[in-house]
Design a protein around this motif. Structure first.
Motif, PDB file in Angstrom:
ATOM      1  N   THR A 184      -1.364 -12.150  37.362  1.00  0.00           N
ATOM      2  CA  THR A 184      -0.952 -13.407  37.660  1.00  0.00           C
ATOM      3  C   THR A 184      -1.813 -14.451  38.479  1.00  0.00           C
ATOM      4  O   THR A 184      -2.885 -13.818  39.297  1.00  0.00           O
ATOM      5  CB  THR A 184       0.110 -13.117  38.924  1.00  0.00           C
ATOM      6  OG1 THR A 184       1.077 -12.186  38.291  1.00  0.00           O
ATOM      7  CG2 THR A 184       0.897 -14.517  39.671  1.00  0.00           C
ATOM      8  N   HIS A 185      -1.987 -15.501  38.083  1.00  0.00           N
ATOM      9  CA  HIS A 185      -2.916 -16.552  38.579  1.00  0.00           C
ATOM     10  C   HIS A 185      -2.529 -17.631  39.368  1.00  0.00           C
ATOM     11  O   HIS A 185      -1.292 -18.079  39.235  1.00  0.00           O
ATOM     12  CB  HIS A 185      -3.735 -17.167  37.347  1.00  0.00           C
ATOM     13  CG  HIS A 185      -4.904 -17.925  37.676  1.00  0.00           C
ATOM     14  ND1 HIS A 185      -5.712 -17.763  38.281  1.00  0.00           N
ATOM     15  CD2 HIS A 185      -4.969 -19.290  37.092  1.00  0.00           C
ATOM     16  CE1 HIS A 185      -6.758 -18.499  38.719  1.00  0.00           C
ATOM     17  NE2 HIS A 185      -6.251 -19.582  37.564  1.00  0.00           N
ATOM     18  N   GLY A 186      -3.180 -18.046  40.348  1.00  0.00           N
ATOM     19  CA  GLY A 186      -2.559 -19.282  41.177  1.00  0.00           C
ATOM     20  C   GLY A 186      -3.218 -19.024  42.562  1.00  0.00           C
ATOM     21  O   GLY A 186      -2.785 -19.718  43.354  1.00  0.00           O
ATOM     22  N   ILE A 196     -15.941 -10.234  41.929  1.00  0.00           N
ATOM     23  CA  ILE A 196     -15.883  -8.868  42.871  1.00  0.00           C
ATOM     24  C   ILE A 196     -14.792  -8.013  42.470  1.00  0.00           C
ATOM     25  O   ILE A 196     -14.747  -7.043  42.115  1.00  0.00           O
ATOM     26  CB  ILE A 196     -15.985  -9.006  44.571  1.00  0.00           C
ATOM     27  CG1 ILE A 196     -17.489  -9.557  44.803  1.00  0.00           C
ATOM     28  CG2 ILE A 196     -15.829  -7.893  45.013  1.00  0.00           C
ATOM     29  CD1 ILE A 196     -17.625 -10.147  46.123  1.00  0.00           C
ATOM     30  N   ILE A 197     -13.684  -8.928  42.384  1.00  0.00           N
ATOM     31  CA  ILE A 197     -12.314  -8.076  42.123  1.00  0.00           C
ATOM     32  C   ILE A 197     -12.363  -7.728  40.515  1.00  0.00           C
ATOM     33  O   ILE A 197     -11.829  -6.770  40.073  1.00  0.00           O
ATOM     34  CB  ILE A 197     -11.309  -9.051  42.196  1.00  0.00           C
ATOM     35  CG1 ILE A 197     -10.966  -9.505  43.715  1.00  0.00           C
ATOM     36  CG2 ILE A 197      -9.944  -8.340  41.756  1.00  0.00           C
ATOM     37  CD1 ILE A 197     -10.712  -8.362  44.716  1.00  0.00           C
ATOM     38  N   PHE A 209      -2.010  -2.595  40.413  1.00  0.00           N
ATOM     39  CA  PHE A 209      -2.260  -3.437  41.259  1.00  0.00           C
ATOM     40  C   PHE A 209      -3.015  -4.810  40.835  1.00  0.00           C
ATOM     41  O   PHE A 209      -3.553  -4.680  39.836  1.00  0.00           O
ATOM     42  CB  PHE A 209      -3.251  -2.957  42.236  1.00  0.00           C
ATOM     43  CG  PHE A 209      -2.787  -1.833  43.221  1.00  0.00           C
ATOM     44  CD1 PHE A 209      -2.276  -2.218  44.365  1.00  0.00           C
ATOM     45  CD2 PHE A 209      -2.864  -0.620  42.904  1.00  0.00           C
ATOM     46  CE1 PHE A 209      -1.822  -1.066  45.306  1.00  0.00           C
ATOM     47  CE2 PHE A 209      -2.371   0.514  43.721  1.00  0.00           C
ATOM     48  CZ  PHE A 209      -1.859  -0.056  44.970  1.00  0.00           C
ATOM     49  N   GLN A 210      -2.489  -6.098  41.406  1.00  0.00           N
ATOM     50  CA  GLN A 210      -2.936  -7.433  40.819  1.00  0.00           C
ATOM     51  C   GLN A 210      -4.445  -7.449  40.953  1.00  0.00           C
ATOM     52  O   GLN A 210      -4.984  -6.883  41.896  1.00  0.00           O
ATOM     53  CB  GLN A 210      -2.235  -8.479  41.591  1.00  0.00           C
ATOM     54  CG  GLN A 210      -0.732  -8.418  41.225  1.00  0.00           C
ATOM     55  CD  GLN A 210      -0.120  -9.606  41.513  1.00  0.00           C
ATOM     56  OE1 GLN A 210      -0.500 -10.581  42.139  1.00  0.00           O
ATOM     57  NE2 GLN A 210       1.249  -9.926  41.134  1.00  0.00           N
ATOM     58  N   GLY A 215      -5.605  -8.351  48.612  1.00  0.00           N
ATOM     59  CA  GLY A 215      -4.432  -7.747  49.082  1.00  0.00           C
ATOM     60  C   GLY A 215      -3.293  -7.360  48.326  1.00  0.00           C
ATOM     61  O   GLY A 215      -3.367  -7.253  47.048  1.00  0.00           O
ATOM     62  N   THR A 216      -2.117  -7.342  49.022  1.00  0.00           N
ATOM     63  CA  THR A 216      -0.891  -6.613  48.035  1.00  0.00           C
ATOM     64  C   THR A 216      -0.464  -8.188  47.378  1.00  0.00           C
ATOM     65  O   THR A 216      -0.632  -9.228  47.568  1.00  0.00           O
ATOM     66  CB  THR A 216       0.164  -6.396  49.044  1.00  0.00           C
ATOM     67  OG1 THR A 216       0.387  -7.441  50.182  1.00  0.00           O
ATOM     68  CG2 THR A 216      -0.360  -5.257  49.815  1.00  0.00           C
ATOM     69  N   ALA A 217       0.641  -7.770  46.477  1.00  0.00           N
ATOM     70  CA  ALA A 217       1.278  -8.772  45.507  1.00  0.00           C
ATOM     71  C   ALA A 217       2.094  -9.718  46.432  1.00  0.00           C
ATOM     72  O   ALA A 217       2.667  -9.113  47.560  1.00  0.00           O
ATOM     73  CB  ALA A 217       1.965  -8.153  44.447  1.00  0.00           C
TER      74      ALA A 217
END
Length: 475
Positions: A184-186, A196-197, A209-210, A215-217
């Motif tokens: 998911t982008h935005g 890094i991610i 995980f996104q 952090g979390t979704a």
């Protein structure tokens, strides 16, 4: 294998079983519909049918024996039971009776299980929510979640193999990462943060995980599920129940990790076939003695010989440390050699899979091309270290700033070691292949995810270039 192919495999797993008629497989829509009416009643009416037939047989035997009055007591109830079953089947087939029970739908594109107004994201489901209930004739699989308790499938007792195959394939579908969701982008990541991610994306994506945030979704339900999963994964397999244990795990990955074992195994695999065979024979022998708790003096002699062969030219120095380490003498592991040997002995004694996995690595590393790459498996350790920092942030142990500050040097080291996202991913897969002792069924899922990360436009690998200047670009 895509969802349609996995649904086909799931359908084949129940062909010819009691459960077959309860399912409607829709590969085009990636939906599995489970007919609640048939599941709810099959067990009862099969049991009633068996009881009716048994009574009729008993009545026939009594009648042939000349006991007419006694025979009527068996024949009448038997006929009544079979008549009830027949009437129900006719009503269920030719009337709207079946509509009284609503279907359960597993919507794989939506990553959710739906029943009436209840909707449970797959991310909220855990293996322990799929529960077997075994009776005298049937095995039933239930989903037991705080928001939903429903039977999913029923099998005859003799269909144990098909039942286990069905559960395994069903869980593979439920737990498979949904790449569009994790991409998911935005959000407001900077280019360097996105890089890094991206370096830890394979390990993050395969766990659902996104990979577009630290952090979390978003959303209370999904964020709560991410935090819960992060806690569970930190504890098992990483053994991190607090911040100190988390940082110890990260430090081990950064300083040594599994790549130290890979390098040692590469040296072993480079030896002549006779020497490799001698080491493999000794390793199997010592592992067998440990498994059977046969640790009398001949065992120590065989272990010392194993260590001597394992470390080659330096084997004598390592072998002299074995008795002291076995006696747990203070300072025995103080030297670099002692610490390395202590780790090897710890895994040999405590991990029942270690010997077989090492033997597999030696077999794989017999390939000179892969052995030549043994010094490039840093990403297998660093990629997981990056994800451990993310999980530490998700569960509230680490601040956002702390994570970015510690993750940036790892990203710089990764960028120096590889030439592209593809090059990094290839070494990651090779590292996992060596670590897993053969890849296992999950390896194909890693390969699929990496291919999608390389081709999906929203992937961090396609949003930022590999050669991005990794200089801090956030406030």
């Amino acid at each position: 294998m895509g969802k349609a192919g996995q649904l086909d495999a799931l359908e084949r797993a129940v062909e010819g079983t009691l459960a077959e008629g309860a399912f409607e497989f829709d590969g085009d829509e990636a939906v599995l519909r489970i007919e609640g009416s048939l599941i709810l009643t099959t067990g009862w009416f099969v049991g009633l049918g068996i009881g009716g037939v048994a009574l009729l047989l008993a009545g026939a035997v009594l009648s042939l024996a000349g006991l007419q009055d006694e025979a009527r007591w068996a024949l009448a109830p038997g006929a009544a039971l079979l008549g009830a079953v027949a009437c129900f089947l006719l009503l269920w087939r030719f009337t709207p009776l079946a509509r009284l029970w609503s279907d359960v739908e597993l919507r794989f594109d939506e990553q959710a299980i739906v029943h009436r107004r209840t909707r449970i994201p797959f991310g909220d489901l855990r293996p322990e929510h799929l529960v077997w209930k075994t009776g005298p004739f049937f095995r039933r699989l239930y989903v037991r979640h705080p928001s939903l308790r429903k039977q999913l499938a029923g099998f005859f007792d003799g269909e144990e193999r098909q039942a286990e195959e069905f559960q395994r394939r069903l869980w593979e579908l439920i737990s498979a990462p949904d790449l569009p969701r994790v991409l998911t982008h935005g959000n407001d990541l900077t280019p360097v943060q996105r890089w890094i991610i991206g370096a830890g994306a394979p390990y993050g994506a395969v766990n659902g995980f996104q990979v577009d945030r630290l952090g979390t979704a978003p959303g209370e339900s999904t964020a709560s599920a991410d935090r819960r999963t992060a806690h569970e994964l930190l504890q098992d397999p990483w053994g991190a129940y607090d911040l100190e244990q988390l940082l110890a795990a990260v430090n081990w990955l950064v300083q040594d990790g599994h790549r130290a074992d890979f390098a040692q195994d590469a040296h072993l695999a480079a030896r002549p076939p006779a020497a490799r065979e001698e080491y493999g024979t000794l390793l199997r022998e010592v592992d067998g003695l440990i498994a059977h708790d046969r640790l009398e003096p001949p065992f120590v002699e065989r272990l010392i010989e194993l260590v001597r062969i394992r470390y080659g030219d330096e084997g004598g120095a390592y072998a002299r440390l074995v008795p002291a380490l076995l006696r747990d003498e203070p300072g025995a592991d103080a030297s670099e050699q002692g610490a390395e040997l202590a780790q090897f002995l710890h895994r040999l004694f405590n991990d029942r899979d270690h010997a077989s996995e090492e033997l597999h690595r030696l077999e794989v590393l017999a390939d000179p091309a892969l052995r030549a790459n043994a010094g490039r498996f840093l990403i297998w350790d660093y990629g997981r270290a990056l994800m451990l920092y993310r999980w530490g942030h998700m569960v509230g142990w680490l601040t956002e700033e702390y994570c970015w500050e510690r993750m940036l040097p790892l990203a710089l080291d990764i960028q120096r070691r590889y030439s592209s996202w593809r090059d990094m991913a290839t070494c990651y897969l090779q590292g996992r292949l060596l670590w897993s002792g053969g890849g296992g069924a999950a390896h194909a899922e890693y390969e699929r995810l990496i291919e999608e990360l390389a081709t999906e436009p929203r992937s961090p690998w396609n949003l930022v270039p590999w050669d991005l200047d990794l200089t801090r670009d956030w406030p």
